[in-house]
Design a protein around this motif. Structure first.
Motif, PDB file in Angstrom:
ATOM      1  N   SER A   1       7.046  -4.352  11.228  1.00 50.72           N
ATOM      2  CA  SER A   1       7.561  -5.653  10.776  1.00 50.72           C
ATOM      3  C   SER A   1       9.038  -5.593  10.404  1.00 50.72           C
ATOM      4  N   ARG A   2       9.607  -4.386  10.307  1.00 52.90           N
ATOM      5  CA  ARG A   2      10.996  -4.254   9.888  1.00 52.90           C
ATOM      6  C   ARG A   2      11.978  -4.337  11.059  1.00 52.90           C
ATOM      7  N   TYR A   3      11.478  -4.421  12.299  1.00 54.22           N
ATOM      8  CA  TYR A   3      12.403  -4.501  13.432  1.00 54.22           C
ATOM      9  C   TYR A   3      11.986  -5.600  14.397  1.00 54.22           C
ATOM     10  N   ARG A   4      12.914  -5.969  15.264  1.00 56.46           N
ATOM     11  CA  ARG A   4      12.671  -6.938  16.325  1.00 56.46           C
ATOM     12  C   ARG A   4      13.032  -6.287  17.651  1.00 56.46           C
ATOM     13  N   ILE A   5      12.215  -6.507  18.669  1.00 53.30           N
ATOM     14  CA  ILE A   5      12.489  -5.974  20.004  1.00 53.30           C
ATOM     15  C   ILE A   5      13.037  -7.092  20.885  1.00 53.30           C
ATOM     16  N   ILE A   6      14.197  -6.872  21.489  1.00 60.18           N
ATOM     17  CA  ILE A   6      14.814  -7.848  22.397  1.00 60.18           C
ATOM     18  C   ILE A   6      15.050  -7.158  23.741  1.00 60.18           C
ATOM     19  N   ILE A   7      14.475  -7.710  24.785  1.00 62.82           N
ATOM     20  CA  ILE A   7      14.549  -7.096  26.112  1.00 62.82           C
ATOM     21  C   ILE A   7      15.438  -7.919  27.036  1.00 62.82           C
ATOM     22  N   ASP A   8      16.379  -7.218  27.687  1.00 58.66           N
ATOM     23  CA  ASP A   8      17.206  -7.775  28.753  1.00 58.66           C
ATOM     24  C   ASP A   8      18.018  -8.996  28.322  1.00 58.66           C
ATOM     25  N   ASP A   9      18.556  -8.953  27.108  1.00 57.79           N
ATOM     26  CA  ASP A   9      19.321 -10.095  26.614  1.00 57.79           C
ATOM     27  C   ASP A   9      20.404  -9.625  25.637  1.00 57.79           C
ATOM     28  N   PRO A  10      21.532  -9.127  26.148  1.00 52.91           N
ATOM     29  CA  PRO A  10      22.618  -8.693  25.266  1.00 52.91           C
ATOM     30  C   PRO A  10      23.136  -9.807  24.365  1.00 52.91           C
ATOM     31  N   GLU A  11      23.198 -11.028  24.889  1.00 57.59           N
ATOM     32  CA  GLU A  11      23.711 -12.140  24.093  1.00 57.59           C
ATOM     33  C   GLU A  11      22.808 -12.420  22.894  1.00 57.59           C
ATOM     34  N   GLU A  12      21.500 -12.444  23.115  1.00 57.04           N
ATOM     35  CA  GLU A  12      20.567 -12.696  22.004  1.00 57.04           C
ATOM     36  C   GLU A  12      20.584 -11.524  21.022  1.00 57.04           C
ATOM     37  N   THR A  13      20.743 -10.314  21.543  1.00 59.16           N
ATOM     38  CA  THR A  13      20.848  -9.156  20.657  1.00 59.16           C
ATOM     39  C   THR A  13      22.017  -9.325  19.695  1.00 59.16           C
ATOM     40  N   ALA A  14      23.179  -9.707  20.227  1.00 53.77           N
ATOM     41  CA  ALA A  14      24.364  -9.878  19.395  1.00 53.77           C
ATOM     42  C   ALA A  14      24.237 -11.077  18.472  1.00 53.77           C
ATOM     43  N   ARG A  15      23.648 -12.170  18.987  1.00 60.84           N
ATOM     44  CA  ARG A  15      23.487 -13.361  18.146  1.00 60.84           C
ATOM     45  C   ARG A  15      22.565 -13.070  16.962  1.00 60.84           C
ATOM     46  N   ALA A  16      21.463 -12.368  17.236  1.00 54.38           N
ATOM     47  CA  ALA A  16      20.532 -12.033  16.164  1.00 54.38           C
ATOM     48  C   ALA A  16      21.174 -11.102  15.138  1.00 54.38           C
ATOM     49  N   MET A  17      21.966 -10.151  15.615  1.00 59.20           N
ATOM     50  CA  MET A  17      22.636  -9.244  14.687  1.00 59.20           C
ATOM     51  C   MET A  17      23.681  -9.981  13.862  1.00 59.20           C
ATOM     52  N   ASN A  18      24.398 -10.897  14.483  1.00 62.66           N
ATOM     53  CA  ASN A  18      25.397 -11.667  13.758  1.00 62.66           C
ATOM     54  C   ASN A  18      24.747 -12.507  12.655  1.00 62.66           C
ATOM     55  N   GLU A  19      23.585 -13.090  12.958  1.00 59.39           N
ATOM     56  CA  GLU A  19      22.846 -13.838  11.936  1.00 59.39           C
ATOM     57  C   GLU A  19      22.377 -12.904  10.818  1.00 59.39           C
ATOM     58  N   GLY A  20      21.970 -11.697  11.204  1.00 55.38           N
ATOM     59  CA  GLY A  20      21.570 -10.717  10.202  1.00 55.38           C
ATOM     60  C   GLY A  20      22.714 -10.346   9.278  1.00 55.38           C
ATOM     61  N   MET A  21      23.929 -10.287   9.829  1.00 51.04           N
ATOM     62  CA  MET A  21      25.104  -9.993   9.008  1.00 51.04           C
ATOM     63  C   MET A  21      25.304 -11.050   7.930  1.00 51.04           C
ATOM     64  N   GLU A  22      25.053 -12.307   8.270  1.00 52.83           N
ATOM     65  CA  GLU A  22      25.186 -13.385   7.288  1.00 52.83           C
ATOM     66  C   GLU A  22      24.170 -13.219   6.161  1.00 52.83           C
ATOM     67  N   THR A  23      22.958 -12.793   6.514  1.00 49.79           N
ATOM     68  CA  THR A  23      21.926 -12.557   5.496  1.00 49.79           C
ATOM     69  C   THR A  23      22.340 -11.419   4.571  1.00 49.79           C
ATOM     70  N   VAL A  24      22.870 -10.350   5.154  1.00 52.38           N
ATOM     71  CA  VAL A  24      23.343  -9.214   4.349  1.00 52.38           C
ATOM     72  C   VAL A  24      24.465  -9.649   3.426  1.00 52.38           C
ATOM     73  N   ARG A  25      25.402 -10.414   3.965  1.00 52.81           N
ATOM     74  CA  ARG A  25      26.525 -10.882   3.145  1.00 52.81           C
ATOM     75  C   ARG A  25      26.044 -11.720   1.967  1.00 52.81           C
ATOM     76  N   ASP A  26      25.143 -12.663   2.240  1.00 51.03           N
ATOM     77  CA  ASP A  26      24.648 -13.532   1.164  1.00 51.03           C
ATOM     78  C   ASP A  26      23.886 -12.736   0.114  1.00 51.03           C
ATOM     79  N   TYR A  27      23.075 -11.764   0.569  1.00 45.38           N
ATOM     80  CA  TYR A  27      22.290 -10.966  -0.369  1.00 45.38           C
ATOM     81  C   TYR A  27      23.202 -10.120  -1.256  1.00 45.38           C
ATOM     82  N   ARG A  28      24.199  -9.518  -0.655  1.00 50.15           N
ATOM     83  CA  ARG A  28      25.087  -8.661  -1.448  1.00 50.15           C
ATOM     84  C   ARG A  28      25.950  -9.491  -2.399  1.00 50.15           C
ATOM     85  N   ARG A  29      26.333 -10.669  -1.957  1.00 49.36           N
ATOM     86  CA  ARG A  29      27.099 -11.533  -2.854  1.00 49.36           C
ATOM     87  C   ARG A  29      26.235 -11.953  -4.039  1.00 49.36           C
ATOM     88  N   TYR A  30      25.003 -12.322  -3.762  1.00 48.87           N
ATOM     89  CA  TYR A  30      24.098 -12.770  -4.838  1.00 48.87           C
ATOM     90  C   TYR A  30      23.769 -11.629  -5.789  1.00 48.87           C
TER      91      TYR A  30
END
Length: 459
Positions: free
Chosen positions: A315-344
């Protein structure tokens, strides 16, 4: 090759320009406890960058007459090299990036040794001291930048991958770079180089100055995975455990590409840390990504994790196959979650202080025939402790495959023995067999003889 080696004197540039007499003497000392052999080994690996080999023992034997000396001068230091690999030079001058890497090696060896040898606060059995050591090595290397919001993506994957797999990692790096994300890897070839190469082009397109391509390595692995030329910030941690902790403390999310035993070790380390109940609510984006040809690979990895560590780990990971754009988009969204959590939570953006790393993941594991046989590979333990023991098993296989000392042990005493419950070892053996069949244990074209054997636990 060494008969045609280069003799040269090299001055530092930025990393470490002055040393005390005591530090110079330590680096000259080739006796027990001296730093000369460690410095020579790491320096040779850096100078040999670009050579297609993952056998650190063979590299050391090829350049057995390579030598170096530190010259203490009024205005600083120089390194005198004897029989250095010619590939490190162009028209008699050392390539600038290699020179930077060479003095990064010197900087980190001197600094880490200074802490380990003289710091009164450091206790290798105290978890917070180990984390502080990781912090100080990273800070001294100027990896930690307080003014930056979370944007460092750690990319893990094999050094022995196909051209199509390499191109996929490059495409993912390109998409990550287009979103302003920086790349951190184990600094070697293959899946460690591809994302950096893709990101450099993307950063140029976005007119991003100062793109960061961070490489984190350690003395045991550097010869087998020499820094690739794109790395512009190199750090040598004292051992593999501190290297792995360094990834998790400095990075903000991780993308895993296909790899072999080393990649499995990294996955198990990360999942083991995240499975610790104290990290249950901590956001840490983790994505497994590969081309459509890698779908079976990640299905195999996913099944291995579920069979050994359970669905909670999956449950701690996501598998993305044959989609570099979605891989980067999902990671970028994850960065926002990390930023908000660390700020809070008022945690630092540049160092993941709130992550709990149990001492079982920090204590250096020395792969020997006795220590490999002694690993507890059974289900009668907490999942994060099981992950720690599995991580050590793969660490031993990596040592037997590419590290000089591990190779010597296997040559002298035979394969490492991995012992455990039959039900538990079956998925492990299946995974290892697949790594061998897919040529993920050694570079393409090299024959592979397993450095391990699976043994069922006696009743």
């Amino acid at each position: 090759m060494s008969r045609n080696g280069v003799h040269a004197r090299v001055s530092p540039e930025g990393s470490l320009e002055i040393l005390s007499s005591k530090e110079v003497n330590q680096l000259k000392d080739d006796g027990e406890g001296g730093l000369y052999h460690l410095f020579r080994q790491c320096a040779l690996a850096v100078l040999n960058s670009g050579t297609i080999s993952d056998d650190s023992k063979a590299i050391m034997e090829t350049y057995q007459d390579f030598g170096l000396a530190l010259l203490q001068q009024p205005r600083g230091i120089k390194i005198e090299l004897h029989n250095a690999p010619p590939s490190a030079f162009v028209d008699g001058a050392m390539i600038r990036g290699i020179r930077e890497h060479l003095f990064s090696v010197l900087r980190d060896i001197v600094y880490a040794n200074s802490i380990l040898a003289t710091a009164g606060w450091y206790n290798p059995e105290r978890s917070e001291d180990i984390t502080n050591l990781v912090f100080q090595v990273l800070r001294n290397a100027e990896i930690l930048r307080p003014e930056h919001e979370p944007n460092i993506v750690v990319c893990w994957g094999g050094h022995s991958i196909s051209r199509d797999e390499y191109d996929y990692t490059k495409d993912c790096g390109h998409e990550l770079g287009l979103r302003g994300l920086d790349i951190c890897t184990g600094c070697g070839p293959g899946a460690m180089k591809g994302p950096m190469k893709g990101a450099t082009i993307a950063h140029a397109k976005q007119r991003i100055d100062g793109g960061r391509y961070i490489g984190i390595t350690e003395p045991g692995i550097i010869a087998a995975e020499a820094p690739n030329p794109i790395v512009n910030e190199l750090v040598i941690m004292p051992d593999i455990e501190k290297r792995l902790e360094g990834f998790l403390r400095a990075g903000h999310g991780i993308v895993v590409f296909p790899g072999g035993a080393g990649t499995a070790e990294e996955i198990l380390y990360l999942l083991g840390v995240l499975l610790d109940p104290r990290n249950a609510d901590l956001p840490f984006p983790l994505i497994f990504s590969g081309s459509k040809e890698n779908a079976d690979y990640f299905e195999m990895i996913d099944q291995f994790i579920r069979n050994t560590l359970g669905d909670q780990a999956a449950s701690r990971y996501r598998i993305i196959i044959d989609d570099p754009e979605e891989t980067a988009r999902a990671m970028n969204e994850g960065m926002e979650t990390v930023r908000d959590y660390r700020r809070y939570s008022r945690d630092a953006y540049y160092f993941n202080w709130m992550l709990t790393v149990d001492p079982i993941f920090q204590t250096p594991f020395e792969p020997t025939h006795d220590s490999m046989r002694a690993l507890n590979l059974s289900r009668d333990q907490e999942p994060h402790r099981l992950a720690a023991n599995l991580r050590c098993a793969f660490s031993g296989i990596v040592a037997g495959n590419v590290k000089a000392e591990g190779i010597r042990q296997v040559e002298q005493h035979g394969p490492f023995e991995i012992e455990g419950d039959p039900e538990f070892l079956e998925p492990l053996e299946t995974l290892l067999d697949a790594f061998v069949a897919q040529n993920r244990m050694k570079l393409p074209g090299q024959s592979y003889k397993p450095c391990y054997q699976i043994i069922e636990k006696a009743e």
